[in-house]
Design a protein around this motif. Structure first.
Motif, mmCIF file in Angstrom:
data_model
loop_
_atom_site.group_PDB
_atom_site.id
_atom_site.type_symbol
_atom_site.label_atom_id
_atom_site.label_comp_id
_atom_site.label_asym_id
_atom_site.label_seq_id
_atom_site.Cartn_x
_atom_site.Cartn_y
_atom_site.Cartn_z
ATOM 1 N N TRP A 7 0.746 -1.270 0.144
ATOM 2 C CA TRP A 7 -0.202 -0.004 -0.070
ATOM 3 C C TRP A 7 1.090 1.169 -0.219
ATOM 4 O O TRP A 7 0.570 2.163 -0.812
ATOM 5 C CB TRP A 7 -1.045 -0.142 1.238
ATOM 6 N N LYS A 8 1.892 1.174 0.832
ATOM 7 C CA LYS A 8 2.890 2.444 0.767
ATOM 8 C C LYS A 8 3.524 2.753 -0.426
ATOM 9 O O LYS A 8 3.983 3.867 -0.681
ATOM 10 C CB LYS A 8 3.810 2.286 2.138
ATOM 11 N N ARG A 9 3.953 1.670 -1.215
ATOM 12 C CA ARG A 9 4.615 1.926 -2.589
ATOM 13 C C ARG A 9 3.618 2.114 -3.569
ATOM 14 O O ARG A 9 4.047 2.331 -4.674
ATOM 15 C CB ARG A 9 5.466 0.841 -2.691
ATOM 16 N N GLY A 10 2.312 2.559 -3.075
ATOM 17 C CA GLY A 10 1.255 2.873 -4.431
ATOM 18 C C GLY A 10 0.630 1.655 -4.934
ATOM 19 O O GLY A 10 -0.305 1.878 -5.973
ATOM 20 N N THR A 11 0.574 0.463 -4.712
ATOM 21 C CA THR A 11 -0.157 -0.747 -5.334
ATOM 22 C C THR A 11 -1.203 -0.600 -4.680
ATOM 23 O O THR A 11 -1.636 -0.261 -3.326
ATOM 24 C CB THR A 11 0.515 -2.095 -4.827
ATOM 25 N N TYR A 12 -2.432 -0.866 -5.499
ATOM 26 C CA TYR A 12 -4.038 -1.018 -5.209
ATOM 27 C C TYR A 12 -3.945 -2.461 -4.508
ATOM 28 O O TYR A 12 -3.867 -3.409 -5.304
ATOM 29 C CB TYR A 12 -4.663 -0.516 -6.291
ATOM 30 N N VAL A 13 -4.255 -2.633 -3.362
ATOM 31 C CA VAL A 13 -4.534 -3.762 -2.753
ATOM 32 C C VAL A 13 -5.860 -4.051 -2.550
ATOM 33 O O VAL A 13 -6.518 -3.184 -1.769
ATOM 34 C CB VAL A 13 -3.790 -3.833 -1.329
ATOM 35 N N LEU A 14 -6.439 -5.060 -2.752
ATOM 36 C CA LEU A 14 -7.943 -5.745 -2.788
ATOM 37 C C LEU A 14 -7.757 -6.800 -1.459
ATOM 38 O O LEU A 14 -6.876 -7.559 -1.579
ATOM 39 C CB LEU A 14 -8.381 -6.230 -3.802
ATOM 40 N N LEU A 15 -8.445 -6.303 -0.537
ATOM 41 C CA LEU A 15 -8.823 -7.489 0.526
ATOM 42 C C LEU A 15 -10.294 -7.982 0.485
ATOM 43 O O LEU A 15 -11.132 -7.296 0.008
ATOM 44 C CB LEU A 15 -8.571 -7.155 1.766
ATOM 45 N N PRO A 16 -10.164 -9.345 0.906
ATOM 46 C CA PRO A 16 -11.662 -10.067 0.870
ATOM 47 C C PRO A 16 -12.461 -9.736 1.883
ATOM 48 O O PRO A 16 -12.219 -9.420 3.003
ATOM 49 C CB PRO A 16 -11.330 -11.583 0.831
ATOM 50 N N ARG A 17 -13.802 -9.840 1.649
ATOM 51 C CA ARG A 17 -14.962 -9.713 2.457
ATOM 52 C C ARG A 17 -15.802 -10.833 2.491
ATOM 53 O O ARG A 17 -16.141 -11.274 1.377
ATOM 54 C CB ARG A 17 -15.842 -8.306 2.346
ATOM 55 N N LEU A 18 -15.863 -11.760 3.448
ATOM 56 C CA LEU A 18 -16.841 -13.000 3.588
ATOM 57 C C LEU A 18 -18.258 -12.791 3.485
ATOM 58 O O LEU A 18 -18.716 -11.838 4.145
ATOM 59 C CB LEU A 18 -16.282 -14.041 4.482
ATOM 60 N N LEU A 19 -18.903 -13.369 2.212
ATOM 61 C CA LEU A 19 -20.187 -13.040 1.911
ATOM 62 C C LEU A 19 -20.783 -14.092 2.639
ATOM 63 O O LEU A 19 -20.371 -15.360 3.068
ATOM 64 C CB LEU A 19 -20.515 -13.216 0.513
ATOM 65 N N PRO A 20 -22.229 -14.082 2.947
ATOM 66 C CA PRO A 20 -23.023 -15.017 3.774
ATOM 67 C C PRO A 20 -22.917 -16.448 2.866
ATOM 68 O O PRO A 20 -22.995 -17.330 3.698
ATOM 69 C CB PRO A 20 -24.420 -14.602 3.670
ATOM 70 N N ASP A 21 -22.895 -16.549 1.545
ATOM 71 C CA ASP A 21 -22.791 -17.820 1.046
ATOM 72 C C ASP A 21 -21.437 -18.259 0.870
ATOM 73 O O ASP A 21 -21.226 -19.616 0.280
ATOM 74 C CB ASP A 21 -23.535 -17.674 -0.329
ATOM 75 N N GLY A 22 -20.376 -17.757 1.357
ATOM 76 C CA GLY A 22 -18.957 -18.289 1.607
ATOM 77 C C GLY A 22 -18.214 -17.844 0.448
ATOM 78 O O GLY A 22 -17.089 -18.082 0.285
ATOM 79 N N ASP A 23 -18.746 -17.132 -0.521
ATOM 80 C CA ASP A 23 -18.091 -16.467 -1.473
ATOM 81 C C ASP A 23 -17.291 -15.207 -1.053
ATOM 82 O O ASP A 23 -17.490 -14.756 0.065
ATOM 83 C CB ASP A 23 -18.894 -16.073 -2.904
ATOM 84 N N LEU A 24 -16.489 -14.590 -1.766
ATOM 85 C CA LEU A 24 -15.585 -13.575 -1.647
ATOM 86 C C LEU A 24 -16.128 -12.392 -2.234
ATOM 87 O O LEU A 24 -15.967 -12.218 -3.364
ATOM 88 C CB LEU A 24 -13.914 -13.797 -1.388
ATOM 89 N N ASP A 25 -16.373 -10.949 -1.536
ATOM 90 C CA ASP A 25 -16.433 -10.009 -2.155
ATOM 91 C C ASP A 25 -14.857 -9.238 -1.965
ATOM 92 O O ASP A 25 -14.281 -9.725 -1.224
ATOM 93 C CB ASP A 25 -17.651 -9.017 -1.481
ATOM 94 N N TRP A 26 -14.853 -8.190 -2.367
ATOM 95 C CA TRP A 26 -13.340 -7.475 -2.505
ATOM 96 C C TRP A 26 -13.532 -6.026 -2.223
ATOM 97 O O TRP A 26 -14.750 -5.088 -2.617
ATOM 98 C CB TRP A 26 -12.647 -7.880 -3.635
ATOM 99 N N ALA A 27 -12.798 -5.261 -1.352
ATOM 100 C CA ALA A 27 -12.647 -4.000 -1.216
ATOM 101 C C ALA A 27 -11.167 -3.328 -1.114
ATOM 102 O O ALA A 27 -10.559 -4.267 -0.892
ATOM 103 C CB ALA A 27 -13.787 -3.638 0.049
ATOM 104 N N SER A 28 -11.007 -2.220 -1.300
ATOM 105 C CA SER A 28 -9.710 -1.718 -1.200
ATOM 106 C C SER A 28 -9.129 -1.386 0.325
ATOM 107 O O SER A 28 -10.066 -1.311 1.334
ATOM 108 C CB SER A 28 -9.448 -0.475 -1.930
ATOM 109 N N TYR A 29 -7.874 -1.839 0.486
ATOM 110 C CA TYR A 29 -7.249 -1.568 1.590
ATOM 111 C C TYR A 29 -6.457 -0.139 1.606
ATOM 112 O O TYR A 29 -5.866 0.261 0.522
ATOM 113 C CB TYR A 29 -5.973 -2.648 1.628
ATOM 114 N N GLU A 30 -6.981 0.412 2.667
ATOM 115 C CA GLU A 30 -6.514 1.915 2.874
ATOM 116 C C GLU A 30 -5.767 1.985 3.950
ATOM 117 O O GLU A 30 -5.718 3.266 4.792
ATOM 118 C CB GLU A 30 -7.773 3.182 2.766
ATOM 119 N N GLY A 31 -4.731 1.309 4.302
ATOM 120 C CA GLY A 31 -4.048 1.352 5.537
ATOM 121 C C GLY A 31 -4.690 0.352 6.597
ATOM 122 O O GLY A 31 -5.581 0.056 6.649
#
Length: 178
Positions: free
Chosen positions: A49-73
């Motif tokens: 993140w500090k070097r400017g890479t856009y980092v996506l992290l998972p969010r567990l959905l109720p059905d067990g699949d993964l949604d994704w959102a950005s890491y902002e520190g």
């Protein structure tokens, strides 16, 4: 796993992965926030993140699949299901992982052909099914979790590499690959 061992493994993985060409050049990396007993990924996430890479992290959905959102520190994380920390940024949808240039995955064990053993929910198999064949997918494990063979199911998705604290990035042989 002792906290000091988790932290040391995390530092070794961070130092091994940051100079990998695909990681250095990646605009977007899908990763995860480790939970005990996995090697600690927080230092790697912060460095990317500090070097400017856009980092996506998972969010567990109720059905067990993964949604994704950005890491902002580190302050952009909040407790989620199953003891995981998740990003608090707006979700981008399960398909967002397809935009990643590199995908880092957790694993309980990985074998030399890229079969990864997860925690049994199939979340990462679904996510990896959305990733193109040329994208570097890496399981982060301890040295003793890279095994000669692990059980495989028909739905399992293989990773293309594994990273361990002592060996760094190891690109794996995959059946049928020339």
């Amino acid at each position: 796993m002792a906290p000091q061992a988790r932290a040391e493994a995390g530092r070794a993985l961070r130092d091994a992965l940051l100079p990998v060409p695909e990681v250095e050049m990646a605009g977007t990396i899908a990763a995860y926030v480790s939970i005990d007993p996995e090697p600690d990924t927080r230092g790697l996430l912060f460095a990317l993140w500090k070097r400017g890479t856009y980092v996506l992290l998972p969010r567990l959905l109720p059905d067990g699949d993964l949604d994704w959102a950005s890491y902002e520190g580190p302050d952009s994380l909040a407790p989620g299901p199953r003891g995981c920390l998740e990003p608090t940024e707006p979700p981008r949808g399960p398909g967002a992982v397809a935009s990643a240039d590199v995908v880092l995955t957790p694993a309980v064990a990985v074998d030399g052909t890229g079969v990864r053993l997860g925690r049994g929910g199939g979340s990462y198999d679904r996510a990896l099914a959305r990733v193109g064949p040329a994208i570097l997918t890496v399981a982060l494990v301890y040295d003793d979790e890279l095994l000669p063979a692990v059980p495989a199911e028909p739905h399992d998705r293989r990773v293309r590499a594994v990273a361990t604290p002592s060996r760094g990035l190891v690109r794996l042989d995959r059946p049928g690959r020339t």
